[in-house]
Design an enzyme around this catalytic site. Sequence first.
Site, PDB file in Angstrom:
ATOM      1  N   HIS A  72       7.699   9.221  24.822  1.00 37.27           N
ATOM      2  CA  HIS A  72       8.551  10.368  25.171  1.00 37.27           C
ATOM      3  C   HIS A  72       9.111  11.084  23.943  1.00 37.27           C
ATOM      4  O   HIS A  72       9.849  12.048  24.068  1.00 37.27           O
ATOM      5  CB  HIS A  72       9.684   9.938  26.104  1.00 37.27           C
ATOM      6  CG  HIS A  72      10.412   8.719  25.610  1.00 37.27           C
ATOM      7  ND1 HIS A  72      11.189   7.921  26.409  1.00 37.27           N
ATOM      8  CD2 HIS A  72      10.458   8.150  24.385  1.00 37.27           C
ATOM      9  CE1 HIS A  72      11.689   6.928  25.696  1.00 37.27           C
ATOM     10  NE2 HIS A  72      11.262   7.056  24.474  1.00 37.27           N
ATOM     11  N   ASP A 118      10.188  10.410  16.782  1.00 34.68           N
ATOM     12  CA  ASP A 118      10.189   9.212  15.943  1.00 34.68           C
ATOM     13  C   ASP A 118       9.540   9.443  14.586  1.00 34.68           C
ATOM     14  O   ASP A 118       9.732   8.642  13.667  1.00 34.68           O
ATOM     15  CB  ASP A 118       9.488   8.081  16.692  1.00 34.68           C
ATOM     16  CG  ASP A 118      10.158   7.813  18.029  1.00 34.68           C
ATOM     17  OD1 ASP A 118      11.248   7.215  18.033  1.00 34.68           O
ATOM     18  OD2 ASP A 118       9.626   8.241  19.065  1.00 34.68           O
TER      19      ASP A 118
END
Lengths: 429, 429
Positions: free
Chosen positions: B146, B238
């Site tokens: 996600h 990330d």
Amino acid sequence: MKGSTISLMDIDEDRLNSVYRLAKRYSAEVKFDMTVLRTKNRREAIKDSDFVINTAMAGGHQYYEKMRAISEKNGYFRGINSVEWNMVSDYHTIWGYYQLKLAREIAEDVEELSPESWLLQLSNPVFELTTLIGRLFKIKLVGVCHGHMDYRDIVGSVGLREKEMEVESMGLNHTIWMTKFKNRQENAYPILREWVDKEYHSFYKGWLTTTRSNPLSVQMSPAMVDMYNEFGLVPIGDTVRSGSWKYHRNQRTKVRWYGALGGFDSAIGWKFYLDSEKRHMSSINNALENTKESLSNLFPSGISDEPVVPILNALANDVRGNYQVNVINNGIFDGIRDNVAVETPSVIDGKGIHRIGGRKLPKKVMNFSILPRIQRMEWALEAFTDGGKETLLEWLMADPRTRTNKQAERVVEELLSLKENKEMAKHFN
Amino acid sequence: MKGSTISLMDIDEDRLNSVYRLAKRYSAEVKFDMTVLRTKNRREAIKDSDFVINTAMAGGHQYYEKMRAISEKNGYFRGINSVEWNMVSDYHTIWGYYQLKLAREIAEDVEELSPESWLLQLSNPVFELTTLIGRLFKIKLVGVCHGHMDYRDIVGSVGLREKEMEVESMGLNHTIWMTKFKNRQENAYPILREWVDKEYHSFYKGWLTTTRSNPLSVQMSPAMVDMYNEFGLVPIGDTVRSGSWKYHRNQRTKVRWYGALGGFDSAIGWKFYLDSEKRHMSSINNALENTKESLSNLFPSGISDEPVVPILNALANDVRGNYQVNVINNGIFDGIRDNVAVETPSVIDGKGIHRIGGRKLPKKVMNFSILPRIQRMEWALEAFTDGGKETLLEWLMADPRTRTNKQAERVVEELLSLKENKEMAKHFN
């Protein structure tokens, strides 16, 4: 090759005259019919050639030694250019701005002035330069290196006969692995395995003694044995000088793996090599002074081991033969991108270079030597083509010698402040 | 999705019962017609499924924290697993032996017991696992993450409207770059550029304050800005947590780039995250005790941001839509080998996942982020599939935290001596 014209080119007049006189005198002495020309004009030398041979090192050794000293002052043992799988001290990549630029300019000249010519890329870094030129120009290009011949040290040490062997190595220039080792058509790797396990220990003592006086011989070093044990294939030639950081952290590590003086690329080994180059030059100059002596002491009769002339002969006179060359991959090597230069055995004849497809190396060799080496090549070419200080810093971020970001910034700053690096500094700013 | 049967599987009975009760109660509360089963038998859960969703982390957080502690004792800040372009603290690759093994076993079960099923690989390391499974099995596979949704932090900060945006990111999981940033069909990168140059400085002060209490928010960190400046594209999600060693040498560097507490993957940030996970678990358990209270506090009505259910819906009910997925490259991404999993926007419908070809990232992004990340993936998979202590040592040889070969050997020795690592030690011996 009789009747050839060879045009020698150098920007240094003294050196140009020396090699010119040498070539004239030697060809007369051996009664070889060739015309020797000299020029300081590169374009003139290149125009309408059949072959262009680039052996130039821009800046010369002493320029790079200055950069090495600056690096070492900042904590980069043996210089920021010496990294995993490229510890060879004059294989200038990340700091080879002028060297890469010169090679690119020569290729440009070939494309413009002699588009049918073969360009033989002999000067290092053969891997980076063959890749760079192959990507930028549509010319007939081949990178040539003699390092693969070192397999003969293994054949001799093990006690086999060179003439009965069929040997192949492949990979990237200076990162080649012996994929075929056949004796009388049978795989001789088991013989080698047994020799390493049973005989190497006592062999090593003799090797250690001889490398005390000449540190340049590394093919039979413990580093070779260690890589062979880990990868299952033997690294050949300059490959042994490199490897991962395991063999190169400091002088003590180099001594552990390359003998008492730390091998070819320790400070001692490298000085030994540069000194021997100087001795070689002065013996040439002596011979030139001493016009009455034969040159046969310097150049024994017969063809040398260097593959350059045989390759020219194969191409010019359609003399078919097998040669180790560096060429753009384009699908012959599995797992390597098309636009990367690979080193591989090929067949050469009058029609050109016939690459042999279906090449493959074991997964472990690919992952731990070929991929890291390709990464450094891409980084060096990125730095050269696109510039920007961050390309130098990215190089250093992945370097185990970098303790702090400041250290990396400082060494870049100091290197670019060298007066010789004025143009280079502009490129990287 | 009405009428579905969902089979929950866990080896931990308490946890299995908790999630089972939760699912039963929640589906009853929102009056959603579904059958919930529970089992400790994985093969039973997988057999004849339409979808298998792997969210498991073998060993759990505490096991990896033990390995992190051993690493730090030996000089490897944040653990030997945290390396360039993968600093995410629970993205277990080189030391993820059990995690990779479990995921491979699940894929094996799917191939045997439910060969028509889709396997959704949700648990990390999505990049390594999608690549591994894609190479080994011929099953319908998709890796889902996600992190790409974090582009909304940028849209909001800059003052644009989410609904008017068209945004795409791509690359490798956790190494994705925003290749499209359009506002009302016009490239909005110039707006972002101006905002960063003129507004970021004052924005940063507010951001710094909020991240003092919650260190997990890194999308708007100076690290993001620095990478954007260097690469010309914005790193998303990330990706920002990772980057080169430049951002991660020690706590002080992390503070410089990720805010006062050093961001998500500093010791403080990571503890904050693990604690918040615990708080989350105990609020679930409280809700389960308190049978009279509605679960709507825990689970607000409406569909969540997680893409999993929409992807199931697209595949099961032929509801065409765009999703960010991880799939084996096979030619859609230029410059990445075919057998590497890439993260890319795709169209999904009842016929499956329709990857969009012709994907490309700028050369600099490829060279300095994609290639190094692929290299580490290959090393981790090599260690997992082939074992041998040298695969762990090769990983550490290229690590800037390795000062000596002995240090690397020692940390490997100590990690493999953990009682939990008995099987793993066998694999690596």
